[in-house]
Scaffold this active site. Structure first.
Site, PDB file in Angstrom:
ATOM      1  CD  GLN A   1      -0.046  -1.285   3.151  1.00 43.47           C
ATOM      2  OE1 GLN A   1       0.097  -2.269   2.417  1.00 43.47           O
ATOM      3  NE2 GLN A   1       0.121  -1.345   4.464  1.00 43.47           N
TER       4      GLN A   1
ATOM      5  CE1 TYR B   1       9.032   5.300   1.956  1.00 44.14           C
ATOM      6  CE2 TYR B   1       7.669   3.344   1.763  1.00 44.14           C
ATOM      7  CZ  TYR B   1       8.298   4.294   2.545  1.00 44.14           C
ATOM      8  OH  TYR B   1       8.197   4.240   3.914  1.00 44.14           O
TER       9      TYR B   1
END
Lengths: 175, 175
Positions: free
Chosen positions: B150, B155
């Protein structure tokens, strides 16, 4: 932890304890390397000849790294292990691995290398098993690594899992 | 490195240098958190109240961990950062992240957390950017992490890449 669970856990790691209290441990006796019979030793210490290590990394085609940075990385690793044998009173480095860690929850294994002349004979497996045993002895629960595609199978045989619960390894590189 | 490349690199990290020489840095002034306007501070130090950290981890539903092990992990991390604000003369911890490293080549970021009341407002991004800047300032070239499914998108937006060159993240857990 119950007494018996604790007892068996202690028994399982007693050999590791014996090993880490010695500098060099005989890992495999009379190892036959294409007719050359040698004893293979394991050392868990960061006392390693950096030029020998450079030669070992060269032998598998790794990109050359500044020796000063390699020294710093080794000195700041939680665990450094290497494999070697003696011949003509000389120490020959044939394997290396190291791990970074927070000394508590997580460790990450880096730079696993076995000299090509000694590959495919179980030495990589023996080295990795010692790394895992030592980290487990240090009560580190999660051992991680980043594997190139050609070696994921090797690590799977040792019990490592790729992307468990779809957790993904991610990298950030400088531009 | 040429003079100009070196000059620009130094300029880019000068703010980081200024920051790490101070204990607490004002990261975001007049941050509006649903009507409550506060100043958000960043601290890069391992001086952190472990009970506040436990509460922060509880707030996102993480499994409770022995405080003694958390303390050891923090003390043996290369980088520890946290976000907080002051209200009624009290410090309120709202974000945390840490990284293990060999101080040379690699770092791995762990335990990134932002309090749910402060999520989706850019604080996680600000915290991670500071982590990356500090690690880059320390001349660490490869920054890694393991991301739950998730949060991989989060990132990716920060420049992290999943499985570059098919390098796979692998885990070993105790039986």
């Amino acid at each position: 932890m119950t007494f018996w669970r604790s007892f068996f856990k202690q028994a399982a790691y007693s050999s590791v304890l014996q090993n880490i209290n010695k500098k060099n441990v005989l890992l495999i006796k009379n190892f036959d390397n294409n007719g050359q019979v040698v004893n293979i030793y394991l050392s868990i210490s960061n006392c390693i000849n950096l030029y020998d290590l450079e030669k070992l990394c060269d032998s598998v085609g790794w990109v050359k790294r500044p020796i000063k940075k390699v020294k710093k990385a080794i000195n700041n690793s939680f665990l450094v292990a290497h494999l070697f044998y003696y011949s003509d009173n000389q120490k020959h480095l044939i394997g290396f691995a190291r791990a970074t860690s927070d000394s508590s929850f997580n460790a990450t294994i880096w730079d696993v290398v076995v000299h090509p002349s000694f590959q495919s004979k179980g030495l990589g497996k023996a080295l990795m098993n010692q790394m895992v045993k030592y980290l487990r002895y240090s009560d580190i629960s999660t051992i991680t690594l980043f594997a190139d595609p050609q070696v994921t199978k090797f690590y799977k045989h040792l019990g490592f899992i790729v992307d468990p619960d779809e957790v993904k390894g991610m990298f950030w590189y400088p531009l």
